[in-house]
Design a protein around this motif. Structure first.
Motif, PDB file in Angstrom:
ATOM      1  N   ARG A  87       0.817  -1.206   0.000  1.00 31.28           N
ATOM      2  CA  ARG A  87       0.000   0.000   0.000  1.00 31.28           C
ATOM      3  C   ARG A  87       0.861   1.271   0.000  1.00 31.28           C
TER       4      ARG A  87
ATOM      5  N   GLU B  78       3.224   4.010  -1.375  1.00 36.34           N
ATOM      6  CA  GLU B  78       3.374   4.553  -2.726  1.00 36.34           C
ATOM      7  C   GLU B  78       4.766   4.315  -3.299  1.00 36.34           C
TER       8      GLU B  78
ATOM      9  N   LYS C 193      -2.740   2.824  -1.135  1.00 40.32           N
ATOM     10  CA  LYS C 193      -3.686   2.208  -2.061  1.00 40.32           C
ATOM     11  C   LYS C 193      -3.346   0.744  -2.236  1.00 40.32           C
ATOM     12  N   GLU C 194      -4.304  -0.012  -2.698  1.00 36.14           N
ATOM     13  CA  GLU C 194      -4.046  -1.399  -3.056  1.00 36.14           C
ATOM     14  C   GLU C 194      -3.125  -1.448  -4.271  1.00 36.14           C
TER      15      GLU C 194
ATOM     16  N   ALA D  21      -3.241  -3.195  -6.929  1.00 43.93           N
ATOM     17  CA  ALA D  21      -3.952  -3.216  -8.209  1.00 43.93           C
ATOM     18  C   ALA D  21      -4.238  -1.805  -8.702  1.00 43.93           C
ATOM     19  N   GLU D  22      -4.595  -0.906  -7.766  1.00 43.82           N
ATOM     20  CA  GLU D  22      -4.855   0.477  -8.151  1.00 43.82           C
ATOM     21  C   GLU D  22      -3.580   1.135  -8.653  1.00 43.82           C
ATOM     22  N   ARG D  23      -2.478   0.886  -7.963  1.00 49.20           N
ATOM     23  CA  ARG D  23      -1.213   1.502  -8.359  1.00 49.20           C
ATOM     24  C   ARG D  23      -0.736   0.962  -9.710  1.00 49.20           C
TER      25      ARG D  23
ATOM     26  N   GLU E  56      -2.580  -0.004 -12.153  1.00 48.53           N
ATOM     27  CA  GLU E  56      -3.408   0.618 -13.189  1.00 48.53           C
ATOM     28  C   GLU E  56      -2.914   2.035 -13.481  1.00 48.53           C
ATOM     29  N   GLU E  57      -2.518   2.744 -12.397  1.00 42.69           N
ATOM     30  CA  GLU E  57      -2.085   4.130 -12.562  1.00 42.69           C
ATOM     31  C   GLU E  57      -0.655   4.236 -13.084  1.00 42.69           C
TER      32      GLU E  57
END
Length: 339
Positions: A156, A158, A319-320, A322-324, A326-327
């Motif tokens: 999680r 960053e 963040k999870e 998966a979110e990172r 994607e970004e």
């Protein structure tokens, strides 16, 4: 693991530095106090009444644990601030506040210092019940904010994604160096990976798995914090380069004894010491607070987490993975292109 908050300064401070847990505990506790400077405070007599102990008992704890309580919000009001508190009390009446009118110094507990005291008072059954509720809420809060588990709470952060991809590249360089420069079977990869782990955090991969309760499907490095990954990558890069230089100088592959001697020289270099100590503190302290996992070999490195750590792994910036992912598609593409 079972926690006795009355005996552990680190466990108490980890809870008190967790703003998300404190907010949930405050909602659940519903403590009624005095509104002062935008927050709720309690007088010593009110605290004593809540815990069903004498004011003298509270005085004893203040005397014994004064530094800790003051660090977490207990303070003695004097002068203008005391006058402001008396104004806040002006609409109240009764014996519980009548003594305040003539006093020139008055100790008050905000909610954090009240909880701090609850984690200390051993004579009170109410404090004991509150301690259990605190522990339950802390666990629930962390699980809720991490989606039900903390095995991969490190992801999680960053900084994790970048560290993971960089480390993957250096890992490939390291294994290539072992393949090309070391005269040993395939078990050399596990042996020298473990040597790096033991040098950094005093545990082999198998020992680390047991402490974090990982199964065979779990990738050990996927659970490392970014700082640990960075240091592992530095070891792999540096030692891999040393192997290649020595093998080139020798004109043939290195023997087991030669590689072991090289590693002793490599890990003894002075510049590693501050980096290793930092990594040990991060791993030991975060795993105890977030994963309830104690690395016995790193016990002396455990310190309370600061508020920033909770914000980093539980807050809005965390963040999870998966979110990172994607970004970060463009970032990953650039990293891959460097290989």
């Amino acid at each position: 693991m079972s926690k006795d908050l009355t005996n552990s300064t680190i466990d108490r401070q980890n809870i008190l530095n967790n703003p998300y847990a404190i907010a949930e505990i405050e909602k659940a506790a519903g403590i009624q106090g005095i509104v002062f400077e935008g927050k709720t405070v309690l007088l010593k007599e009110q605290v004593a009444a809540f815990f069903e102990v004498t004011s003298r008992t509270i005085d004893n704890y203040i005397e014994k644990f004064g530094d800790e309580l003051r660090q977490n919000g207990y303070e003695v009001l004097r002068g203008n601030r005391l006058k402001q508190l008396k104004l806040s009390l002006s609409n109240l009446s009764g014996d519980e506040i009548s003594f305040v009118t003539k006093t020139t110094a008055l100790g008050v507990f905000d909610f954090r210092s009240f909880l701090n005291l609850a984690m200390l008072v051993s004579e009170s059954e109410r404090a004991k019940l509150l301690r259990q509720a605190i522990l339950d809420i802390v666990i629930d809060t962390i699980n809720q904010r991490t989606g039900g588990g903390t095995k991969y709470i490190n992801q999680r952060d960053e900084d994790f994604l970048h560290s993971a991809f960089v480390e993957e590249n250096y890992r490939k360089q390291f294994t290539d160096a072992l393949k090309d420069c070391v005269a040993m079977g395939n078990f050399k990869y596990a042996i020298y990976t473990d040597k790096i782990y033991v040098s950094i955090f005093r545990e082999k991969a198998s020992e680390y798995r047991k402490i974090l309760k990982l199964d065979n499907r779990d990738n050990v490095r996927a659970t490392f914090y970014a700082e640990v990954l960075d240091l592992v990558a530095s070891y792999e890069s540096g030692f891999g380069d040393m192997l290649q230089q020595k093998a080139a100088l020798k004109g043939s592959k290195l023997t087991i004894r030669e590689v072991d001697n090289l590693f002793k020289i490599f890990e003894a270099q002075a510049h590693w010491k501050p980096l290793i100590e930092k990594a040990r503190v991060k791993m030991a302290s975060r795993d105890l607070a977030f994963r309830d996992a104690l690395h016995l070999q790193l016990k002396e490195y455990v310190t309370p987490l600061q508020r920033e750590d909770y914000e980093r792994f539980l807050g809005e910036r965390s963040k999870e993975l998966a979110e990172r992912l994607e970004e970060a598609k463009d970032v990953m593409k650039r990293l891959k292109e460097r290989e």
